[in-house]
Design a protein around this motif. Structure first.
Motif, PDB file in Angstrom:
ATOM      1  N   ALA A   8       0.645  -0.833  -0.190  1.00 39.83           N
ATOM      2  CA  ALA A   8      -0.253   0.531   0.286  1.00 39.83           C
ATOM      3  C   ALA A   8       0.815   1.155   0.111  1.00 39.83           C
ATOM      4  O   ALA A   8       0.406   2.093  -0.855  1.00 39.83           O
ATOM      5  CB  ALA A   8      -1.101   0.024   1.982  1.00 39.83           C
ATOM      6  N   LEU A   9       1.644   1.797   0.985  1.00 40.51           N
ATOM      7  CA  LEU A   9       2.718   2.742   0.672  1.00 40.51           C
ATOM      8  C   LEU A   9       3.471   2.776  -0.599  1.00 40.51           C
ATOM      9  O   LEU A   9       3.249   3.708  -1.633  1.00 40.51           O
ATOM     10  CB  LEU A   9       3.969   2.189   1.890  1.00 40.51           C
ATOM     11  CG  LEU A   9       4.731   3.178   2.403  1.00 40.51           C
ATOM     12  CD1 LEU A   9       4.444   4.998   2.575  1.00 40.51           C
ATOM     13  CD2 LEU A   9       5.776   3.291   3.467  1.00 40.51           C
ATOM     14  N   ARG A  10       3.729   1.416  -1.320  1.00 39.98           N
ATOM     15  CA  ARG A  10       4.568   1.784  -2.218  1.00 39.98           C
ATOM     16  C   ARG A  10       3.952   2.272  -3.755  1.00 39.98           C
ATOM     17  O   ARG A  10       3.596   2.780  -4.474  1.00 39.98           O
ATOM     18  CB  ARG A  10       5.108   0.670  -2.900  1.00 39.98           C
ATOM     19  CG  ARG A  10       6.762  -0.163  -1.821  1.00 39.98           C
ATOM     20  CD  ARG A  10       6.932  -0.858  -2.625  1.00 39.98           C
ATOM     21  NE  ARG A  10       7.828  -1.127  -2.302  1.00 39.98           N
ATOM     22  CZ  ARG A  10       9.094  -2.296  -1.438  1.00 39.98           C
ATOM     23  NH1 ARG A  10       8.557  -3.537  -2.125  1.00 39.98           N
ATOM     24  NH2 ARG A  10      10.418  -2.764  -1.217  1.00 39.98           N
ATOM     25  N   VAL A  11       2.453   1.756  -3.538  1.00 41.08           N
ATOM     26  CA  VAL A  11       1.033   2.295  -4.584  1.00 41.08           C
ATOM     27  C   VAL A  11       1.095   3.807  -3.867  1.00 41.08           C
ATOM     28  O   VAL A  11       1.398   4.633  -4.730  1.00 41.08           O
ATOM     29  CB  VAL A  11      -0.115   1.464  -3.883  1.00 41.08           C
ATOM     30  CG1 VAL A  11      -1.738   2.043  -5.033  1.00 41.08           C
ATOM     31  CG2 VAL A  11       0.292   0.045  -4.897  1.00 41.08           C
ATOM     32  N   VAL A  12       1.029   3.771  -2.805  1.00 48.37           N
ATOM     33  CA  VAL A  12       0.857   5.825  -2.851  1.00 48.37           C
ATOM     34  C   VAL A  12       2.097   6.271  -2.871  1.00 48.37           C
ATOM     35  O   VAL A  12       1.865   7.580  -3.719  1.00 48.37           O
ATOM     36  CB  VAL A  12       0.899   5.640  -1.628  1.00 48.37           C
ATOM     37  CG1 VAL A  12       0.926   7.468  -0.907  1.00 48.37           C
ATOM     38  CG2 VAL A  12      -0.709   5.663  -0.601  1.00 48.37           C
ATOM     39  N   LEU A  13       3.556   5.516  -2.629  1.00 52.52           N
ATOM     40  CA  LEU A  13       4.606   6.705  -3.358  1.00 52.52           C
ATOM     41  C   LEU A  13       5.065   6.506  -4.609  1.00 52.52           C
ATOM     42  O   LEU A  13       5.252   7.613  -4.923  1.00 52.52           O
ATOM     43  CB  LEU A  13       5.936   5.710  -2.353  1.00 52.52           C
ATOM     44  CG  LEU A  13       6.041   5.879  -1.383  1.00 52.52           C
ATOM     45  CD1 LEU A  13       7.096   4.976  -0.561  1.00 52.52           C
ATOM     46  CD2 LEU A  13       6.212   7.345  -0.958  1.00 52.52           C
ATOM     47  N   VAL A  14       4.205   5.226  -5.861  1.00 52.46           N
ATOM     48  CA  VAL A  14       4.153   5.558  -7.749  1.00 52.46           C
ATOM     49  C   VAL A  14       3.615   6.059  -7.166  1.00 52.46           C
ATOM     50  O   VAL A  14       3.705   7.513  -8.356  1.00 52.46           O
ATOM     51  CB  VAL A  14       4.207   4.499  -8.018  1.00 52.46           C
ATOM     52  CG1 VAL A  14       3.803   4.523  -8.849  1.00 52.46           C
ATOM     53  CG2 VAL A  14       5.409   3.366  -7.246  1.00 52.46           C
ATOM     54  N   MET A  15       2.448   6.609  -7.096  1.00 52.79           N
ATOM     55  CA  MET A  15       1.798   7.636  -7.312  1.00 52.79           C
ATOM     56  C   MET A  15       1.698   9.237  -6.865  1.00 52.79           C
ATOM     57  O   MET A  15       1.842  10.203  -7.517  1.00 52.79           O
ATOM     58  CB  MET A  15       0.041   7.288  -6.315  1.00 52.79           C
ATOM     59  CG  MET A  15      -0.778   5.832  -6.773  1.00 52.79           C
ATOM     60  SD  MET A  15      -2.266   6.307  -6.035  1.00 52.79           S
ATOM     61  CE  MET A  15      -3.940   7.062  -6.246  1.00 52.79           C
ATOM     62  N   LEU A  16       2.135   9.398  -5.910  1.00 53.67           N
ATOM     63  CA  LEU A  16       3.358  10.781  -5.075  1.00 53.67           C
ATOM     64  C   LEU A  16       4.529  10.811  -6.484  1.00 53.67           C
ATOM     65  O   LEU A  16       4.248  12.124  -7.002  1.00 53.67           O
ATOM     66  CB  LEU A  16       3.266  10.612  -3.772  1.00 53.67           C
ATOM     67  CG  LEU A  16       2.053  10.822  -3.121  1.00 53.67           C
ATOM     68  CD1 LEU A  16       2.609  10.550  -1.670  1.00 53.67           C
ATOM     69  CD2 LEU A  16       1.113  11.942  -3.136  1.00 53.67           C
ATOM     70  N   VAL A  60      10.438  17.302  -2.843  1.00 50.98           N
ATOM     71  CA  VAL A  60       9.757  16.131  -2.747  1.00 50.98           C
ATOM     72  C   VAL A  60       9.606  14.980  -3.463  1.00 50.98           C
ATOM     73  O   VAL A  60       9.595  13.754  -2.288  1.00 50.98           O
ATOM     74  CB  VAL A  60       8.088  16.906  -3.203  1.00 50.98           C
ATOM     75  CG1 VAL A  60       7.094  15.796  -2.742  1.00 50.98           C
ATOM     76  CG2 VAL A  60       7.597  17.931  -1.880  1.00 50.98           C
ATOM     77  N   GLN A  61      10.503  15.224  -4.818  1.00 51.50           N
ATOM     78  CA  GLN A  61      10.943  13.563  -4.856  1.00 51.50           C
ATOM     79  C   GLN A  61      11.630  13.210  -4.437  1.00 51.50           C
ATOM     80  O   GLN A  61      11.539  11.582  -4.336  1.00 51.50           O
ATOM     81  CB  GLN A  61      10.516  13.895  -6.136  1.00 51.50           C
ATOM     82  CG  GLN A  61       9.274  14.199  -6.955  1.00 51.50           C
ATOM     83  CD  GLN A  61      10.345  14.901  -8.393  1.00 51.50           C
ATOM     84  OE1 GLN A  61      11.539  15.039  -9.358  1.00 51.50           O
ATOM     85  NE2 GLN A  61       9.030  14.636  -9.505  1.00 51.50           N
ATOM     86  N   ALA A  62      12.643  13.885  -3.906  1.00 52.66           N
ATOM     87  CA  ALA A  62      14.324  13.369  -3.135  1.00 52.66           C
ATOM     88  C   ALA A  62      13.169  12.508  -1.611  1.00 52.66           C
ATOM     89  O   ALA A  62      13.792  11.587  -1.425  1.00 52.66           O
ATOM     90  CB  ALA A  62      15.050  14.298  -3.120  1.00 52.66           C
ATOM     91  N   VAL A  63      12.352  13.358  -0.917  1.00 57.00           N
ATOM     92  CA  VAL A  63      12.043  12.872   0.008  1.00 57.00           C
ATOM     93  C   VAL A  63      11.259  10.757  -0.044  1.00 57.00           C
ATOM     94  O   VAL A  63      11.587  10.551  -0.162  1.00 57.00           O
ATOM     95  CB  VAL A  63      11.158  13.644   0.656  1.00 57.00           C
ATOM     96  CG1 VAL A  63      10.153  12.970   2.150  1.00 57.00           C
ATOM     97  CG2 VAL A  63      11.547  14.720   1.425  1.00 57.00           C
ATOM     98  N   VAL A  65      11.732   9.634  -2.465  1.00 57.24           N
ATOM     99  CA  VAL A  65      12.812   8.228  -3.156  1.00 57.24           C
ATOM    100  C   VAL A  65      13.584   7.848  -1.561  1.00 57.24           C
ATOM    101  O   VAL A  65      13.485   5.759  -1.551  1.00 57.24           O
ATOM    102  CB  VAL A  65      13.905   8.576  -4.190  1.00 57.24           C
ATOM    103  CG1 VAL A  65      14.985   7.645  -4.026  1.00 57.24           C
ATOM    104  CG2 VAL A  65      12.873   8.589  -5.480  1.00 57.24           C
ATOM    105  N   CYS A  66      13.471   8.253  -1.077  1.00 58.99           N
ATOM    106  CA  CYS A  66      14.313   7.876   0.206  1.00 58.99           C
ATOM    107  C   CYS A  66      13.073   7.059   1.298  1.00 58.99           C
ATOM    108  O   CYS A  66      14.094   5.889   1.389  1.00 58.99           O
ATOM    109  CB  CYS A  66      14.764   8.909   1.179  1.00 58.99           C
ATOM    110  SG  CYS A  66      16.444  10.092   0.305  1.00 58.99           S
ATOM    111  N   VAL A  67      12.254   7.582   1.059  1.00 60.11           N
ATOM    112  CA  VAL A  67      10.545   7.010   1.606  1.00 60.11           C
ATOM    113  C   VAL A  67      11.139   5.095   0.926  1.00 60.11           C
ATOM    114  O   VAL A  67      10.931   4.274   2.028  1.00 60.11           O
ATOM    115  CB  VAL A  67       9.619   7.937   1.491  1.00 60.11           C
ATOM    116  CG1 VAL A  67       8.575   6.599   2.487  1.00 60.11           C
ATOM    117  CG2 VAL A  67       9.583   8.363   2.594  1.00 60.11           C
TER     118      VAL A  67
END
Length: 165
Positions: A8-16, A60-63, A65-67
């Motif tokens: 779920a977190l990865r889906v959210v990160l990809v969407m963001l 924001v993108q750097a954050v 990717v780090c997450v």
């Protein structure tokens, strides 16, 4: 961390990340056109605003990717290592950079009467909120350091206990 939570977190990160790339590719150029049509001064307003927005999105993108990389380390069970600090430090730097960019945006917006003072004050409040988030991440970094230290101590004690037994 469960597989479903990680997914779920990865889906959210990809969407963001996808959304942020869309904003960079489509919305930022449209903002530039709107500022030009509004008659904004190209040197004092238009260029700084476009640069601030673009660089803010990069932060924001750097954050994000780090997450992603930290979640990968959590999933593999390797988050309690010194390599995790690299990602956390990049996150802290990116958040502080974003806060400075927000303060810069307020500085660009402040002169003249085009933007009400209350809006500039809200932008300054957003910059302070970002600095608060950076401080929270600093505290979490300290907790990570303590967890790594505790884990090393427990491993050392376990080794001593194995020798005694």
């Amino acid at each position: 961390m469960g597989k479903l939570t990680v997914l779920a977190l990865r889906v959210v990160l990809v969407m963001l990340l996808g959304g942020s790339v869309f904003v960079q590719a489509v919305m930022v150029p449209l903002l530039a056109v709107d500022l030009r049509e509004a008659g904004a001064d190209p040197v004092l307003v238009r260029a700084p605003v476009i640069a601030i927005v673009f660089l803010g999105i990069v932060a924001v993108q750097a954050v994000l990717v780090c997450v992603w990389l930290l979640v990968t380390k959590v999933r593999r069970g390797t988050v309690f290592s010194s390599t995790a600090f690299r990602y956390v430090d990049v996150m802290i730097g990116a958040i502080v950079a974003a806060a400075l960019l927000v303060f810069g945006l307020g500085f660009v917006m402040a002169p003249g009467e085009a933007v009400p003072p209350g809006v500039v004050l809200l932008v300054g409040g957003a910059g302070m909120a970002l600095l608060g988030v950076a401080l929270i991440v600093v505290v979490l970094r300290t907790l990570l350091a303590q967890a790594i230290e505790s884990r090393a101590e427990a491993s050392r004690l376990r080794g001593e206990l194995d020798e005694v037994i």
